[in-house]
Write a protein that holds these residues in place. Structure first.
Motif, PDB file in Angstrom:
ATOM      1  N   UNK A 445      49.935  24.576  26.573  1.00 18.83           N
ATOM      2  CA  UNK A 445      48.562  25.071  26.446  1.00 18.83           C
ATOM      3  C   UNK A 445      47.973  25.444  27.794  1.00 18.83           C
ATOM      4  N   UNK A 446      48.273  24.644  28.826  1.00 21.34           N
ATOM      5  CA  UNK A 446      47.807  24.958  30.179  1.00 21.34           C
ATOM      6  C   UNK A 446      48.380  26.292  30.652  1.00 21.34           C
ATOM      7  N   UNK A 447      49.679  26.478  30.417  1.00 17.44           N
ATOM      8  CA  UNK A 447      50.336  27.708  30.855  1.00 17.44           C
ATOM      9  C   UNK A 447      49.766  28.912  30.119  1.00 17.44           C
ATOM     10  N   UNK A 448      49.655  28.809  28.798  1.00 15.12           N
ATOM     11  CA  UNK A 448      49.150  29.929  28.000  1.00 15.12           C
ATOM     12  C   UNK A 448      47.724  30.287  28.397  1.00 15.12           C
ATOM     13  N   UNK A 449      46.878  29.258  28.585  1.00 13.25           N
ATOM     14  CA  UNK A 449      45.481  29.507  28.978  1.00 13.25           C
ATOM     15  C   UNK A 449      45.399  30.233  30.306  1.00 13.25           C
ATOM     16  N   UNK A 450      46.119  29.702  31.326  1.00 14.46           N
ATOM     17  CA  UNK A 450      46.021  30.281  32.663  1.00 14.46           C
ATOM     18  C   UNK A 450      46.579  31.702  32.705  1.00 14.46           C
TER      19      UNK A 450
END
Length: 504
Positions: A445-450
């Protein structure tokens, strides 16, 4: 027959042989992230007529054969000097001569102990030269070169690989006792780095420091002393990027700071040098990657690559892949061979490639990062925040997702996100171990958001892209004739040309 004329002073000067070229001896640390910029520096110096000797060990010299061959074809006076690597080091397996070959945390200290034993061979090489070199340029971590330079009476500059912002933070932390404060603190305590022209806040985990972990005290103290006794510093940056920090660093250091970067732009007009920079190119793999990028829209691809050292275990690797997939953004992801050795990881990666066919490409092993960042299709970069990678991205106008792992990388992140405004943080809050770190520091989720935030639309995203492009243009201007880095390099070479050299 007319009498022969006595030679005048003018004609005597005309007949005198030209003075020998300025001679720089460069001693990089045996790590790709340290060697690559010093190789670029060697090329920059040689292009200005200086003679350059790049000193390393046999395994590392083999990796740099492309440099030597290219220099020969371009008629650049660059030569590789091989020092024999010590073989009697307790705790260091045979064959390890570079940090990226280490596979056990217990081998790092023995490797640095081995490097210290190169002082004798280096001094012997320098004494055998017809004339003393004009200057020794050594990595900040190679403190063992300081006594060699002093013994021979040769001026010495140190090269520090991180941003000037980081180097200033580190120096101020030393001078103001911040290291002692953070060492005694809880993990979540926050500290303000003193003496900075901007507000910089760190925790125990993200505080500055090279070689200052337990067990490294002797190396750290020796490196600080070598820094204090050097004749100046060379930094891979440019004034339009970090001028306020360069000014403060020079004042705090009390000696000249030569900003000569971005070094990577030494290769800007040479596709072959760009492709082989740092390693021997895999032409077939390079052609596959280039062909895939050629088929993508301009600025549409996010490139993910995490440097030469950190190796992700399967749990973290899976989060990266799923995050890139879930972002919906076209991606080029570099995965190390050592990360996909097990059958289950190999099978998972093949399934990911099948699901994302057409918009995702996974490259295994080493790829020419600089060539990729310069490709028109690349519009964003997910990076570990090593300074080489960040500066290469900035120099090509590419904004970044920041995922720092260790060392200088957390403060480099603060520079590009908070000061320069060209980065989106992924949310990493603490360092990871190079090997066998079971923690999942960043989720899918962190990767997708950023990635979505970096590559998406909206005012903030457009402003990041505008700033990145502007810094890229300034980077190129700095390296052109009349630019700050170009003129600083001229002054550096001329300062040693004027000072002359001592005879052996």
């Amino acid at each position: 027959m007319a009498p022969a004329e006595e030679p005048t002073a003018a004609t005597t000067l005309e007949l005198a042989p030209p003075p020998p070229p300025v001679h720089f001896v460069i001693v990089p640390l045996v790590a790709q992230g340290h060697t690559i910029p010093m190789v670029d520096l060697a090329r920059l110096l040689a292009e200005r007529g200086a003679r350059v000797s790049l000193v390393t060990t046999p395994v590392n010299a083999a990796r740099l054969r492309g440099l030597a061959n290219h220099a020969a074809r371009a008629k650049l006076p660059v030569d590789l000097v091989e020092l024999p690597f010590p073989t009697d080091i307790d705790g260091l397996p045979p064959g390890i001569e570079n940090i990226d070959q280490v596979k056990d945390n217990n081998h790092f200290v023995p490797l640095f102990e081995a490097l210290q034993k190169l002082a004798g061979p280096l001094e012997a090489y320098l004494r055998e030269l017809p004339a003393r070199p004009s200057c020794l340029i050594s990595d900040w971590c190679n403190a063992w070169t300081a006594d060699v330079a002093t013994s021979l009476g040769v001026p010495r500059l140190f090269f520090h690989g991180p941003s000037c912002f980081y180097s200033l933070c580190d120096l101020n932390a030393v001078d103001h006792g911040l290291h002692k404060q953070t060492a005694a603190a809880d993990d979540h305590d926050k500290f303000v780095v003193p003496g900075m022209p901007v507000h910089v806040e760190v925790t125990k985990a993200t505080a500055p420091g090279f070689l200052n972990a337990p067990g490294w005290e002797t190396f750290w103290n020796e490196s600080l002393e070598a820094m204090r006794t050097a004749d100046g510093a060379i930094v891979n940056t440019f004034l339009d990027l970090e001028e306020q920090f360069v000014t403060c660093y020079e004042a705090a250091l009390g000696k000249p700071v030569w900003t000569l970067g971005p070094f990577c732009l030494a290769n800007r007009r040479d596709a072959e040098a760009m492709a082989s920079r740092g390693n021997a190119p895999d032409v077939a793999k390079q052609n596959t990657v280039t062909a895939w990028l050629d088929g993508m829209d301009t600025g549409s691809v996010v490139f993910a690559n995490f440097g030469s050292l950190a190796r992700k275990l399967p749990k973290q690797l899976f989060e990266v892949g799923h995050g890139l997939e879930d972002s919906g953004v076209p991606f080029l992801w570099v995965v190390k061979d050592t990360e996909v050795e097990t059958p289950d990881v190999h099978e998972w990666l093949e399934a990911l490639e099948t699901r994302t066919a057409g918009r995702g490409h996974v490259a295994r092993g080493w790829v020419p990062q600089l060539a990729i960042l310069s490709h028109r299709a690349v519009g964003g970069f997910v990076t570990h925040c090593g300074w080489n990678s960040l500066l290469e991205s900035i120099a090509h106008g590419v904004p970044v997702v920041t995922w720092p792992h260790f060392a200088d990388q957390f403060l480099n992140e603060r520079l590009v996100v908070d000061v320069l405004g060209v980065g989106v943080p992924v949310g990493a809050a603490a360092p990871v171990m190079i090997f066998d770190d079971e923690n999942v520091a960043v989720t899918r989720g962190d990767v997708a958001r950023a990635v979505s935030e970096l590559m998406g639309g909206g005012e903030e995203a457009e402003e990041r892209r505008r700033k990145a492009k502007e810094y890229g243009e300034k980077a190129h201007r700095a390296m052109e004739k009349g630019g700050s880095s170009y003129e600083n390099l001229t002054q550096l070479v001329e300062s040693f040309r004027r000072s002359g050299r001592k005879e052996s």
